[in-house]
Write a protein that holds these residues in place. Structure first.
Motif, PDB file in Angstrom:
ATOM      1  N   UNK A   1       0.830  -1.202   0.000  1.00 60.25           N
ATOM      2  CA  UNK A   1       0.000   0.000   0.000  1.00 60.25           C
ATOM      3  C   UNK A   1       0.865   1.253   0.000  1.00 60.25           C
ATOM      4  N   UNK A   2       1.932   1.251   0.811  1.00 64.15           N
ATOM      5  CA  UNK A   2       2.820   2.404   0.863  1.00 64.15           C
ATOM      6  C   UNK A   2       3.476   2.654  -0.479  1.00 64.15           C
ATOM      7  N   UNK A   3       3.914   1.576  -1.131  1.00 55.28           N
ATOM      8  CA  UNK A   3       4.550   1.717  -2.435  1.00 55.28           C
ATOM      9  C   UNK A   3       3.569   2.282  -3.467  1.00 55.28           C
ATOM     10  N   UNK A   4       2.317   1.867  -3.402  1.00 55.58           N
ATOM     11  CA  UNK A   4       1.310   2.372  -4.343  1.00 55.58           C
ATOM     12  C   UNK A   4       1.076   3.864  -4.145  1.00 55.58           C
ATOM     13  N   UNK A   5       1.046   4.306  -2.875  1.00 55.77           N
ATOM     14  CA  UNK A   5       0.878   5.735  -2.596  1.00 55.77           C
ATOM     15  C   UNK A   5       2.050   6.536  -3.161  1.00 55.77           C
ATOM     16  N   UNK A   6       3.270   6.042  -2.932  1.00 57.49           N
ATOM     17  CA  UNK A   6       4.457   6.744  -3.432  1.00 57.49           C
ATOM     18  C   UNK A   6       4.435   6.818  -4.953  1.00 57.49           C
ATOM     19  N   UNK A   7       4.122   5.707  -5.612  1.00 53.78           N
ATOM     20  CA  UNK A   7       4.075   5.714  -7.079  1.00 53.78           C
ATOM     21  C   UNK A   7       3.048   6.708  -7.594  1.00 53.78           C
ATOM     22  N   UNK A   8       1.897   6.752  -6.925  1.00 49.64           N
ATOM     23  CA  UNK A   8       0.853   7.675  -7.355  1.00 49.64           C
ATOM     24  C   UNK A   8       1.276   9.126  -7.225  1.00 49.64           C
ATOM     25  N   UNK A   9       1.898   9.482  -6.104  1.00 53.91           N
ATOM     26  CA  UNK A   9       2.338  10.864  -5.884  1.00 53.91           C
ATOM     27  C   UNK A   9       3.413  11.249  -6.890  1.00 53.91           C
ATOM     28  N   UNK A  10       4.425  10.390  -7.022  1.00 52.61           N
ATOM     29  CA  UNK A  10       5.562  10.741  -7.865  1.00 52.61           C
ATOM     30  C   UNK A  10       5.234  10.683  -9.353  1.00 52.61           C
ATOM     31  N   UNK A  11       4.165   9.978  -9.711  1.00 52.22           N
ATOM     32  CA  UNK A  11       3.752   9.960 -11.124  1.00 52.22           C
ATOM     33  C   UNK A  11       3.258  11.324 -11.577  1.00 52.22           C
ATOM     34  N   UNK A  12       2.939  12.201 -10.611  1.00 51.89           N
ATOM     35  CA  UNK A  12       2.459  13.541 -10.932  1.00 51.89           C
ATOM     36  C   UNK A  12       3.585  14.576 -10.877  1.00 51.89           C
ATOM     37  N   UNK A  13       4.835  14.107 -10.813  1.00 53.16           N
ATOM     38  CA  UNK A  13       5.962  15.020 -10.781  1.00 53.16           C
ATOM     39  C   UNK A  13       6.196  15.663  -9.433  1.00 53.16           C
ATOM     40  N   UNK A  14       5.706  15.014  -8.373  1.00 52.43           N
ATOM     41  CA  UNK A  14       5.852  15.532  -7.012  1.00 52.43           C
ATOM     42  C   UNK A  14       6.649  14.524  -6.191  1.00 52.43           C
ATOM     43  N   UNK A  15       7.643  15.012  -5.435  1.00 47.09           N
ATOM     44  CA  UNK A  15       8.419  14.115  -4.587  1.00 47.09           C
ATOM     45  C   UNK A  15       7.561  13.581  -3.443  1.00 47.09           C
ATOM     46  N   UNK A  56       9.889  -1.201  -4.710  1.00 47.02           N
ATOM     47  CA  UNK A  56       8.706  -1.118  -5.565  1.00 47.02           C
ATOM     48  C   UNK A  56       8.292   0.305  -5.926  1.00 47.02           C
ATOM     49  N   UNK A  57       8.893   1.322  -5.269  1.00 49.39           N
ATOM     50  CA  UNK A  57       8.407   2.680  -5.548  1.00 49.39           C
ATOM     51  C   UNK A  57       9.478   3.762  -5.587  1.00 49.39           C
ATOM     52  N   UNK A  58      10.669   3.508  -5.015  1.00 50.34           N
ATOM     53  CA  UNK A  58      11.759   4.496  -5.009  1.00 50.34           C
ATOM     54  C   UNK A  58      11.312   5.880  -4.540  1.00 50.34           C
ATOM     55  N   UNK A  59      10.893   6.031  -3.304  1.00 51.01           N
ATOM     56  CA  UNK A  59      10.526   7.369  -2.819  1.00 51.01           C
ATOM     57  C   UNK A  59      11.726   8.306  -2.891  1.00 51.01           C
ATOM     58  N   UNK A  60      11.473   9.578  -3.183  1.00 54.48           N
ATOM     59  CA  UNK A  60      12.582  10.523  -3.312  1.00 54.48           C
ATOM     60  C   UNK A  60      13.120  10.944  -1.957  1.00 54.48           C
ATOM     61  N   UNK A  61      12.259  10.925  -0.930  1.00 54.26           N
ATOM     62  CA  UNK A  61      12.694  11.292   0.417  1.00 54.26           C
ATOM     63  C   UNK A  61      12.260  10.235   1.416  1.00 54.26           C
ATOM     64  N   UNK A  62      13.063  10.071   2.446  1.00 54.21           N
ATOM     65  CA  UNK A  62      12.694   9.296   3.636  1.00 54.21           C
ATOM     66  C   UNK A  62      12.867  10.215   4.833  1.00 54.21           C
ATOM     67  N   UNK A  63      11.875  10.225   5.717  1.00 56.58           N
ATOM     68  CA  UNK A  63      11.950  11.012   6.943  1.00 56.58           C
ATOM     69  C   UNK A  63      12.299  10.100   8.110  1.00 56.58           C
ATOM     70  N   UNK A  64      13.278  10.510   8.893  1.00 54.57           N
ATOM     71  CA  UNK A  64      13.660   9.723  10.069  1.00 54.57           C
ATOM     72  C   UNK A  64      12.680   9.959  11.212  1.00 54.57           C
ATOM     73  N   UNK A  65      12.721   9.072  12.184  1.00 59.99           N
ATOM     74  CA  UNK A  65      11.850   9.191  13.357  1.00 59.99           C
ATOM     75  C   UNK A  65      12.593   9.877  14.490  1.00 59.99           C
ATOM     76  N   UNK A  66      11.863  10.237  15.547  1.00 59.47           N
ATOM     77  CA  UNK A  66      12.475  10.854  16.729  1.00 59.47           C
ATOM     78  C   UNK A  66      13.201   9.831  17.602  1.00 59.47           C
ATOM     79  N   UNK A  67      12.662   8.637  17.667  1.00 58.30           N
ATOM     80  CA  UNK A  67      13.020   7.680  18.707  1.00 58.30           C
ATOM     81  C   UNK A  67      14.404   7.063  18.519  1.00 58.30           C
TER      82      UNK A  67
END
Length: 650
Positions: A1-15, A56-67
């Protein structure tokens, strides 16, 4: 599901930014807690999902956690970010969560073990050298590290490492911008997005219809079509549609919302539907009602992003059952009318043991989106056949969910041990019978599964699971074919049960269809700590196919692996770091003071701090009335609860 969301966002030219890395399991103590786990748990339970997302999606950014993880800060210990890049193959840029590199945050929250200790994050350059490319929402430690570098404030060997890290991380950010045409000759202007509210409302409604899950339907009590009931009573929080978190993930539907009361009034007519308060549970209208719909569950004040005082909202759920006043309301109504439908809003499962035998039907809505009230009404009336499936097992007691020795109050400790198996996997292995198994969901029709079959897919390690699915009922419906795997002959310690694939199919009454689920045999593998690789053992694996993870409803087919298969994560498909960046020869490095930079940086800092102070002052002016209103609302709610209690006693 996460990969599908990333693919959908980045398909519109948005990181897209995937978050939070790593083991971000707690809200109330997220700024300082350490998620304690062994290496096998780290890789199989936590890193594997990131490996799937990245491959499956190659997100352009990853955000780290606080913990912290294994006692070390997730955004400062280089172990985790090197795993992200070198093992999992992440090729984008890394950012922190908001204010995560400010030592002030872990000091302020209740239960912190740090208090006013000095420099528990280490040197100013630690996060930079660990691989954090960008601090959010503004630079703090990176700025200090660059100042030290420009002023040669430190040993040449340390400053050289800072120089290399800075060069490497700037290259990451520039590469991300170049890929999306934000800099250079390829810079492009994105078109203004056209928002079709009708289109997105239709999509939102379709998601709501698909997600609502029918948990219980005694003797086919539902559906109740229009015209078949003369009186409907609605109780609980039906006037407020719960949309979930109101922190940084707050929902603000542009097209308005339809709550449960409005949805039922639209379906049955206002003359048929009556809303009553909990204090009216014994009223004649309740006794005479053909249908009593009770909207209950959690909201953003009880679960969601934790916003500390003075706002003090959200956080971790303190219990898995309904609130006591809701249980009291259900019991009071059940004493005079059994025709009860309980509709539950929550972000995860709710224990139903206190009322399940006293009501006719139970529906889980999750947080159903802006059209949730309409979707629920359509399912209750039968215009829509429910097809939602639960994404976890529903335990009979909270203690069923975790092994012995694992705390049920993790927010009270600075270090929390996480088990290898929990939830439906632990319950399967421990032979604990849930109230509702993983993947549970009822329909207004019935389906039958034939014996599943296996065939090789596109490679020797790919399988296609086939099953003939038949709609044996009287109306059109949607079923989800679920595929699980277990292995009793494997030598390696492994999770007792794995969900490895699923597929949905919509069938007309009497229709039979071949449903295929494609899976990779690599999904059967377990992480071997000694070799630091994945091991698909030579063994016989039992593949289970059915509508849910209830053992009695699953059909088995055996699959044998003839020899051990050892493999690693996919790794980087390209160079994780930009070639040439950060490759300084520190043996010959001599720091030189950059006076011009220091002067310009000082001027920029003055302006930046002034802007930040103005922003904080503006925020305070907005928040103070909100805090005052929250206090008033809590006071009114407490007064209402006390009045209701007195009325009940009277």
């Amino acid at each position: 599901m996460g990969a599908a969301v990333v693919r959908g966002i980045q398909s519109q030219g948005v990181m897209a930014t995937a978050k939070h890395f790593l083991a971000n399991n707690i809200e109330n103590s997220r700024w300082h807690v350490s998620a304690e786990m062994d290496e096998k748990t780290l890789h199989e339970v936590y890193l594997k999902q990131w490996a799937v997302l990245i491959s499956e999606s190659s997100p352009e950014f990853v955000m780290t956690s606080y913990n912290r993880v294994q006692g070390n800060w997730s955004n400062i210990d280089p172990k985790f970010l090197r795993l992200l890049r070198d093992k999992l193959g992440f090729e984008g840029s890394v950012m922190t969560d908001w204010l995560a590199t400010m030592e002030l945050m872990p000091r302020l929250v209740n239960g912190t073990p740090f208090g006013w200790q000095d420099s528990f994050f280490g040197r100013h350059s630690t996060s930079l050298e660990a691989g954090v490319d960008m601090e959010m929402p503004f630079n703090t430690r990176h700025t200090m590290a660059i100042r030290e570098l420009a002023g040669c404030l430190g040993k040449d060997s340390d400053l050289c490492r800072t120089t290399s890290a800075l060069d490497r991380n700037v290259a990451h950010l520039l590469r991300s911008k170049l890929r999306y045409g934000l800099v250079g000759k390829t810079k492009k202007t994105l078109p203004v997005a056209a928002y079709d509210e009708t289109k997105f409302n239709e999509l939102s409604l379709r998601i709501s219809r698909r997600g609502i899950t029918l948990l219980k339907n005694e003797h086919g009590f539902l559906p109740k079509p229009r015209g078949t009931v003369s009186s409907v009573v609605v109780m609980g929080s039906a006037k407020v549609l719960e949309l979930g978190d109101m922190g940084s993930s707050a929902q603000k539907p542009s097209g308005g919302t339809i709550n449960v009361l409005e949805g039922l009034e639209s379906a049955y007519g206002k003359h048929t539907v009556t809303f009553l308060e909990a204090s009216e549970a014994g009223a004649d209208a309740v006794r005479a009602a053909d249908l009593v719909v009770m909207d209950v569950g959690t909201d953003h004040t009880f679960e969601g992003e934790f916003i500390p005082p003075p706002i003090n909202t959200g956080g971790d759920r303190k219990y898995l059952h309904l609130h006591q006043h809701e249980l009291d309301m259900i019991r009071a109504v059940a004493r005079v009318n059994a025709n009860i439908v309980v509709a539950i809003s929550s972000g995860q499962v709710v224990i139903v043991e206190d009322f399940i035998d006293s009501v006719r039907a139970v529906l889980w809505m999750g947080y159903p989106g802006p059209n949730g009230g309409r979707a629920l009404a359509e399912i209750i009336t039968g215009e829509v056949n429910p097809s939602g499936r639960m994404t976890s097992a529903t335990p009979r007691a909270a203690s069923d969910w975790v092994p012995d020795g694992i705390t049920l109050q993790p927010w009270t400790s600075a270090e929390v041990r996480y088990p290898y198996a929990h939830g439906f996997k632990h319950m399967w292995g421990a032979r604990i019978q849930p109230r509702f198994p993983m993947g549970w969901g009822l329909s207004y029709t019935n389906f039958s599964f034939a014996q599943p079959s296996l065939k090789t897919g596109s490679s020797a390690l790919d399988l296609v699971i086939g099953v003939k699915l038949t709609n044996t009922g009287q109306r059109k419906g949607r079923e989800t074919v679920q595929v699980y795997v277990t292995c009793t002959s494997c030598r390696q310690t492994r999770l007792p049960l794995l969900l490895v694939g699923f597929a949905g199919a919509e069938l007309e009454p009497g229709e039979t269809r071949d449903v295929a689920v494609e899976i990779s045999v690599k999904e059967f593998a377990a992480y071997d700590v000694k070799s630091k690789k994945w091991l698909l053992e030579k063994a016989s694996y039992t593949i289970l196919v059915g509508p849910n993870a209830d053992e009695a409803s699953l059909k088995a087919v055996e699959y044998s692996v003839d020899a051990d298969v050892v493999f690693d994560y996919a790794g980087a498909q390209a160079t994780p770091d930009v070639p040439g960046a950060g490759e300084f020869d520190c043996s010959a490095y001599v720091c030189k003071v950059d006076a011009d930079f220091l002067h310009q940086e000082m001027l920029s800092t003055v302006f930046a701090r002034a802007s930040q102070l103005i922003s904080l002052a503006s925020l305070a002016l907005v928040l103070l009335p909100c805090v005052w209103c929250c206090g008033c609302c809590r006071g009114l709610r407490k007064a209402n609860e006390e009045a209701a209690a007195k009325a009940k006693q009277a």
